[in-house]
Design an enzyme around this catalytic site. Sequence first.
Site, short mmCIF file in Angstrom:
data_model
loop_
_atom_site.label_atom_id
_atom_site.label_comp_id
_atom_site.label_asym_id
_atom_site.label_seq_id
_atom_site.Cartn_x
_atom_site.Cartn_y
_atom_site.Cartn_z
N ASP A 258 0.87 -1.17 0.00
CA ASP A 258 0.00 0.00 0.00
C ASP A 258 0.92 1.23 0.00
OD1 ASP A 258 -2.34 1.64 0.43
OD2 ASP A 258 -1.67 1.83 2.50
N ASP B 263 -1.34 -0.82 6.10
CA ASP B 263 -1.52 -0.29 7.45
C ASP B 263 -2.93 0.19 7.75
OD1 ASP B 263 -1.52 2.05 5.85
OD2 ASP B 263 -0.88 3.25 7.58
N ASP C 67 -6.94 -2.01 3.94
CA ASP C 67 -6.00 -3.05 3.53
C ASP C 67 -6.35 -4.43 4.08
OD1 ASP C 67 -4.37 -1.20 2.17
OD2 ASP C 67 -3.35 -0.65 4.02
#
Length: 651
Positions: free
Chosen positions: A333, A526, A530
């Site tokens: 990410d 995080d 996600d």
Amino acid sequence: MKHLTSIQRFWISLVLVIPMLIQMLAMPFHWNMPGYTWIAFITTTLIMLVAALPYWTSAWAAFKHHNANMNTLVAIGTSIAYFYSLFAMITGRPVYFESAAFISVFVLLGDTMEERMHNNASNALKKLLDLQIKSAEVLRDGKFVQVPLDQVQVGDIIQVKPGQKVPVDGVITSGKTTLDESMITGESIPVSKKVGDDVVGSTINGDGAIQFRATKVGKDTMLSQIVEMVKKAQTSHAPIQNLTDKISGFFVPTVLIIAIATFVIWYSFLGATLVQAMLFAVAVIVIACPCALGLATPTALMVGTGRAAKMGVLIKDGQALEEINDVKTAVFDKTGTITVGKPTVTDIIGNQDQVLRVAASLEASSEHPLAKAVMNAAEEKQVEPQTVTDFAVVEGKGVQAVIDGQQAFVGNDKLLADYQISAGMKRRMATLQDEAKTVVLVGLAKQIISLIAIQDAPKPSSAQAIADLKARGLKTVMLTGDNERVANAIAKEVGIDQVIANVLPNEKAEHVKALEQNGKVAFVGDGINDAPALTTANVGIAMGSGTDIAIESGSIVLVQNDLRGVVKAIDISKKTFSRIKLNLFWALIYNVIGVPIAAGVFVGFGLQLSPEFAALAMAFSSVSVVTSSLLLNKAKIGGTEPVASSTSQPA
């Protein structure tokens, strides 16, 4: 005993085994516990009922299907040691109750760790559901009233006040605001919303009041879909085939055949008595008892994961440790993972002190993240904001006020239609925008005097971590909800191989699955958004500074907010898994050497192994396996220890 959990059975068995542990420690000093045989019999019998019975049941089920697994090893080892010891106690021979007891305790320790992992998975789902508010202000009979969330219907008009959470998905019908959608898109900067724009349930409203029409409620909302995806990913993950089970598939039948053959040959052909033949057979079973084999994997896992924890890498289960050893692609990410996770001032074009004084004075009253970035820069440079007058918001463009008797403004490039800008500064603005930076214009008296570039910059360690992963042969991919220009600029800066941008949470898991066609995938993230990807990937790696949901969903957690932890996780995995294979080799080599001796093959050379010495050899093999695992503490991992980070948080 079926109602007891693995954790409860482990602690009960551990307490019961204490007398036998005391006796074992006292043996070198020639001290015998009074009534030890009866104490060992009673405590081991209780342990068999509490701990070993489920393994016997599993082994019997496998046997009926002509299979053998680790439970078969445990069942054979414990039952032979127990029932022979029962026979030996009756006939006045040395007993081996402690072998049956300690095997059960060691195996239960592994089950306890697995049970804790499943509890964490359940907590992740609970925290996702807790994000949803319980009620909503819905228009009923011409006025807004609070109703339970389960009574909200598609088409209802809902009111959301500043600072409140949006209850369900919908489309704005009145008002304008900014929404913190970081849980959905991963983007740290709130998004402006007006009439006709979509809103997502459980996102956080900014400083504006809005009304919207509900379009998705209940299980159809995006948050509910995320929950379902996490559930599906967690339940569909097939458990990894344990290497010990593979070995036991042929090991157990082989040992039993050798033991039976030993008894038959000695009793029928070599003139041994019934007891002597049985002792040879028991020696074979005892020396082949799976204690060392059972310790080979869990001890290495315990030491490896303990070493990892000291380096800021929390590995939740052995499956993740083994899976990451074979990872071919690392997917990241962007916001809060590769980048810092908050916008910061990167460039100031013009007189820095003057620019920051003007900008900070006008932005002092704003709560917008870009305004906060300007204020933070001013604070770092020790520039104090001044009092302004005639403050006003210029719709869609920025803010303006009077400072030191001059008209000042701070805003976006839409101000170019009203104010003058030099050709050089205009070219510089285009360059900054090509770098995917948000450009804020600052001006005085109808002249643009400065440009301030703001960006969520990469963490200082990200580029090095990406380079280290690529050096280990991994492909690196960025998977983000951000726009393509921003993603490509960040990817180029840190060295990412491939960028997949403009991705929503329900699409992230699909992209991860597609990437798995080229080999195992590790996903690093995080945010709440996600969670599906973390649980779908072969290995989910959560940043320790991230949300609780991300941390619970990941099978590996980087306590320090540092991507170099991914490199360390891979190195630890390779070292630990290599040590596991070495342990299994030593556990088996003892049997290759010891079983023929125990079977009496070398009696003619004066070399014989009684059950007592067979038990001693078995214990020595266990000690060697544990020692081998402890050597993992000395293994070189990742070259250097992680650097402490001011952004790190406990996981």
